[in-house]
Structures are given as structure tokens and as C-alpha cells.
Write an enzyme that holds these catalytic residues in place. Structure first.
Site, PDB file in Angstrom:
ATOM      1  N   PRO A 144      40.494  17.316  12.883  1.00 38.06           N
ATOM      2  CA  PRO A 144      40.412  16.035  12.174  1.00 38.06           C
ATOM      3  C   PRO A 144      41.559  15.822  11.187  1.00 38.06           C
ATOM      4  O   PRO A 144      41.778  14.706  10.729  1.00 38.06           O
ATOM      5  CB  PRO A 144      39.061  16.107  11.445  1.00 38.06           C
ATOM      6  CG  PRO A 144      38.680  17.531  11.423  1.00 38.06           C
ATOM      7  CD  PRO A 144      39.365  18.199  12.570  1.00 38.06           C
ATOM      8  N   GLU A 195      33.292  25.722  11.012  1.00 32.16           N
ATOM      9  CA  GLU A 195      33.967  25.146   9.842  1.00 32.16           C
ATOM     10  C   GLU A 195      35.445  24.825  10.124  1.00 32.16           C
ATOM     11  O   GLU A 195      36.018  23.918   9.566  1.00 32.16           O
ATOM     12  CB  GLU A 195      33.843  26.118   8.658  1.00 32.16           C
ATOM     13  CG  GLU A 195      34.342  25.598   7.340  1.00 32.16           C
ATOM     14  CD  GLU A 195      33.700  24.261   6.938  1.00 32.16           C
ATOM     15  OE1 GLU A 195      32.549  24.001   7.341  1.00 32.16           O
ATOM     16  OE2 GLU A 195      34.371  23.480   6.245  1.00 32.16           O
ATOM     17  N   ARG A 225      44.635   9.154  33.404  1.00 31.97           N
ATOM     18  CA  ARG A 225      44.688   7.829  34.028  1.00 31.97           C
ATOM     19  C   ARG A 225      46.097   7.228  33.995  1.00 31.97           C
ATOM     20  O   ARG A 225      46.384   6.280  34.713  1.00 31.97           O
ATOM     21  CB  ARG A 225      43.662   6.868  33.390  1.00 31.97           C
ATOM     22  CG  ARG A 225      43.964   6.467  31.990  1.00 31.97           C
ATOM     23  CD  ARG A 225      42.792   5.757  31.364  1.00 31.97           C
ATOM     24  NE  ARG A 225      42.538   4.436  31.914  1.00 31.97           N
ATOM     25  CZ  ARG A 225      43.254   3.358  31.629  1.00 31.97           C
ATOM     26  NH1 ARG A 225      44.282   3.428  30.791  1.00 31.97           N
ATOM     27  NH2 ARG A 225      42.954   2.196  32.168  1.00 31.97           N
ATOM     28  N   ASP A 266      47.010  -2.771  29.943  1.00 34.07           N
ATOM     29  CA  ASP A 266      45.948  -2.354  29.037  1.00 34.07           C
ATOM     30  C   ASP A 266      46.272  -2.642  27.577  1.00 34.07           C
ATOM     31  O   ASP A 266      47.440  -2.655  27.186  1.00 34.07           O
ATOM     32  CB  ASP A 266      45.724  -0.829  29.143  1.00 34.07           C
ATOM     33  CG  ASP A 266      44.814  -0.467  30.285  1.00 34.07           C
ATOM     34  OD1 ASP A 266      44.080  -1.340  30.755  1.00 34.07           O
ATOM     35  OD2 ASP A 266      44.861   0.709  30.694  1.00 34.07           O
TER      36      ASP A 266
HETATM   37  C1  LIG Z   1      33.117  20.514  12.032  1.00 38.13           C
HETATM   38  S1  LIG Z   1      34.774  20.350  12.560  1.00 38.13           S
HETATM   39  C2  LIG Z   1      35.653  21.173  11.267  1.00 38.13           C
HETATM   40  C3  LIG Z   1      36.104  20.223  10.204  1.00 38.13           C
HETATM   41  C4  LIG Z   1      36.895  20.914   9.093  1.00 38.13           C
HETATM   42  N1  LIG Z   1      36.023  21.669   8.246  1.00 38.13           N
HETATM   43  C5  LIG Z   1      37.630  19.884   8.257  1.00 38.13           C
HETATM   44  O1  LIG Z   1      37.069  19.400   7.296  1.00 38.13           O
HETATM   45  O2  LIG Z   1      38.774  19.530   8.610  1.00 38.13           O
HETATM   46  C6  LIG Z   1      34.838  21.498  13.883  1.00 38.13           C
HETATM   47  C7  LIG Z   1      35.899  21.222  14.933  1.00 38.13           C
HETATM   48  O3  LIG Z   1      35.640  19.988  15.574  1.00 38.13           O
HETATM   49  C8  LIG Z   1      36.858  19.426  16.013  1.00 38.13           C
HETATM   50  N2  LIG Z   1      36.977  18.080  15.439  1.00 38.13           N
HETATM   51  C9  LIG Z   1      36.154  17.536  14.511  1.00 38.13           C
HETATM   52  N3  LIG Z   1      36.520  16.292  14.212  1.00 38.13           N
HETATM   53  C10 LIG Z   1      37.596  16.003  14.986  1.00 38.13           C
HETATM   54  C11 LIG Z   1      38.431  14.870  15.123  1.00 38.13           C
HETATM   55  N4  LIG Z   1      38.251  13.779  14.416  1.00 38.13           N
HETATM   56  N5  LIG Z   1      39.446  14.948  16.011  1.00 38.13           N
HETATM   57  C12 LIG Z   1      39.667  16.061  16.728  1.00 38.13           C
HETATM   58  N6  LIG Z   1      38.911  17.172  16.633  1.00 38.13           N
HETATM   59  C13 LIG Z   1      37.882  17.152  15.780  1.00 38.13           C
HETATM   60  C14 LIG Z   1      37.985  20.343  15.585  1.00 38.13           C
HETATM   61  O4  LIG Z   1      38.321  21.149  16.703  1.00 38.13           O
HETATM   62  C15 LIG Z   1      37.313  21.127  14.461  1.00 38.13           C
HETATM   63  O5  LIG Z   1      37.888  22.383  14.276  1.00 38.13           O
END
Ligand SMILES: C[S@@+](CC[C@H](N)C(=O)[O-])C[C@H]1O[C@@H](n2cnc3c(N)ncnc32)[C@H](O)[C@@H]1O
Length: 250
Positions: A89, A116, A154, A169
Site C-alpha cells: 500500500p 503486518e 488483456r 478504453d
Molecule cells: C495488511 S497489509 C500491510 C499493511 C502495512 N502494515 C502498511 O501499513 O503499509 C498486508 C499486505 O497486503 C498487501 N496490500 C495491502 N494493501 C495493498 C494495496 N493497497 N496495494 C497493494 N498491496 C496491498 C501488501 O502485500 C501488504 O504487505
């Protein structure tokens, strides 16, 4: 294109990757994929992939060793360094331009996190791209990897029946796509715009262009920030601005 997916939940993928257009793309050889459970790369007898964070705090952190070993096992079999994408994220926000860029690659590796987060050394030493699919937090990277794969595959030439359907698109042209209608021409009193029934292709193209610009102007003006407009487009925008002003005054 070959795609390796590192995940602790490989069972999540076949429903998406073995359906519809992605399934056909795979059958036609446009891409193939390999699911790798990086738990298989753990060195301890309990197959532990995560551990408590140094310094304390909530949640568990993915250990570097299984992820490094899994990625290195892929890289040592390839001549060219693949793009190694960490779903995260905190990464660069994903968009159509990135999908287009990645669709030209021969080999992608997705690393799906869980819990986490990751040991920071995975970020520092292993990945070429950190990608977020939006400003929200998922439980894991799997859904993000599937979203990305769908949007990338795609775009591989030959995957969509009609190549134009990707070119037109939303986002590909820098604008949102124009509205679509199909039969019947009148549905519960809601009429298809006359121009679409006219058979006049120049007029239809102009209507679609104007609608596309108007949708973008009204819903996503941020997409227009760096766009240069044709005299015709400037005239349309002026009309819409005048209409908004008039509506506000009345
Ligand atoms: C619960 S999240 C961890 C969030 C982290 N503690 C933070 O605050 O940045 C667990 C995993 O979900 C994935 N993930 C969660 N949100 C995402 C997003 N918006 N885009 C891409 N991957 C995401 C990532 O691989 C991440 O390591």
C-alpha cells in the site's frame, strides 16, 4: 509473457486466472504463470514465514530468507532480470500507463505480502517496483496481483478479440470512455441518442469524442490537468463552463 507469483495462498488464484479472457489468453500461449508458495522455501522445521517485529508492536512481519530464496530460485533460471513487483500500500499508485508498460515485459514476478508487512530488506534489495492498487489496505497482496495481472494480460497483443477495444478504453486515450448503448433503441422510454442510429460515422466519432471529454471533464478533471486541447475541444469546454455558470446563477 511468463508470470511467477509468490504467495502463501496459491489457492486464491485459479478462480480468476482460469476464467474468461485470462483463461483463453493462457490457452493461446499469450502468457503462462507459476504459483510459488514461499513457505516451501523456509529453512526451519515449522515452516515459519513470519516473526515478531524488532522493537515490538502489533502484528507479524514476513521474514527475508524465504522470500529472498524464492525470488533467487527464479532469477538463477533466467538470462534476463525479470521485473520483481512487490504489492504494497506504500508503493507507486497503479494506473493504466503502468499496466501498458508492464504488458511489454517478458517476465514478471509478483510478491504478495500478508500480515503486518515485510522485512524492509526485501524492499531494499530484491524488488524493482513497489505497487499499490489504491489508497486502502487489503489483508494481502493476492487480490492486488490478480487486479494487475488482469489489466496487464488483456493488453498483450492478440488477447482481446478486437485490438481497438483496448485502445479506446478509459485512460488509454487519457480520457474516460464514451457511453455505450445496445438494442433495443427504446428501452422503457429511454431512447438511444439519434446520432448513434444515423449511420453517419463521422458524426458518431465526433459525438463519442465529445462525450468522452465531457465525462472526463465532469467526473475526473484531474486527468485533464496536463492535456493540451484542440480548438474544437476548447470550444466544447467553454460551452460547458458557460452552462455551469448559468445554472449557478439561476
Ligand atoms: C495488511 S497489509 C500491510 C499493511 C502495512 N502494515 C502498511 O501499513 O503499509 C498486508 C499486505 O497486503 C498487501 N496490500 C495491502 N494493501 C495493498 C494495496 N493497497 N496495494 C497493494 N498491496 C496491498 C501488501 O502485500 C501488504 O504487505
Amino acid at each position: 509473457m511468463h508470470i511467477d507469483i509468490l504467495t502463501l495462498f496459491p489457492e486464491m488464484f485459479p478462480g480468476v486466472l482460469e476464467s474468461s479472457i485470462l483463461k483463453r489468453a493462457k490457452e493461446r500461449g499469450a502468457f503462462d504463470y507459476n504459483l510459488i508458495n514461499f513457505r516451501d522455501f523456509t529453512e526451519d522445521k515449522h515452516h515459519k514465514v513470519d516473526d515478531y517485529p524488532y522493537g515490538g508492536g502489533a502484528g507479524l512481519v514476513l521474514k527475508p530468507q524465504p522470500v529472498f530464496d524464492a525470488v533467487e530460485s527464479i532469477i538463477e533460471k533466467t538470462e534476463k532480470q525479470p521485473r520483481v513487483i512487490l504489492l504494497c500500500p506504500q508503493g507507486e499508485r497503479y494506473n493504466q500507463a503502468k499496466a501498458e508498460e508492464l504488458s511489454k515485459e517478458d517476465h514478471l514476478v509478483f510478491i504478495c505480502g500478508h500480515y503486518e508487512g515485510y522485512d524492509e530488506r526485501i524492499r531494499e534489495a530484491l524488488v524493482t517496483d513497489e505497487i499499490s492498487i489504491g489508497d486502502f489496505v487489503l489483508t494481502g497482496g493476492e487480490l492486488g496481483a490478480m487486479v494487475m495481472m488482469d489489466s496487464i494480460v488483456r493488453l498483450i497483443p492478440g488477447v482481446l478479440g478486437n485490438e481497438d477495444s483496448a485502445v479506446q478504453d478509459s485512460f488509454s486515450t487519457g480520457l474516460l470512455e464514451h457511453p455505450h448503448y445496445t438494442r433495443p433503441a427504446n428501452f422503457r422510454g429511454m431512447q438511444v441518442p439519434d446520432v448513434l442510429l444515423s449511420g453517419n460515422h463521422a458524426a458518431i466519432d465526433e459525438w463519442r469524442h465529445k462525450e468522452s471529454l465531457h465525462r472526463t471533464y465532469s467526473r475526473r478533471p484531474d486527468l485533464l490537468t496536463n492535456r493540451s486541447f484542440s480548438p474544437q475541444e476548447e470550444q466544447w469546454i467553454e460551452e460547458w463552463e458557460k452552462k455551469i455558470q448559468k445554472d449557478e446563477e439561476s
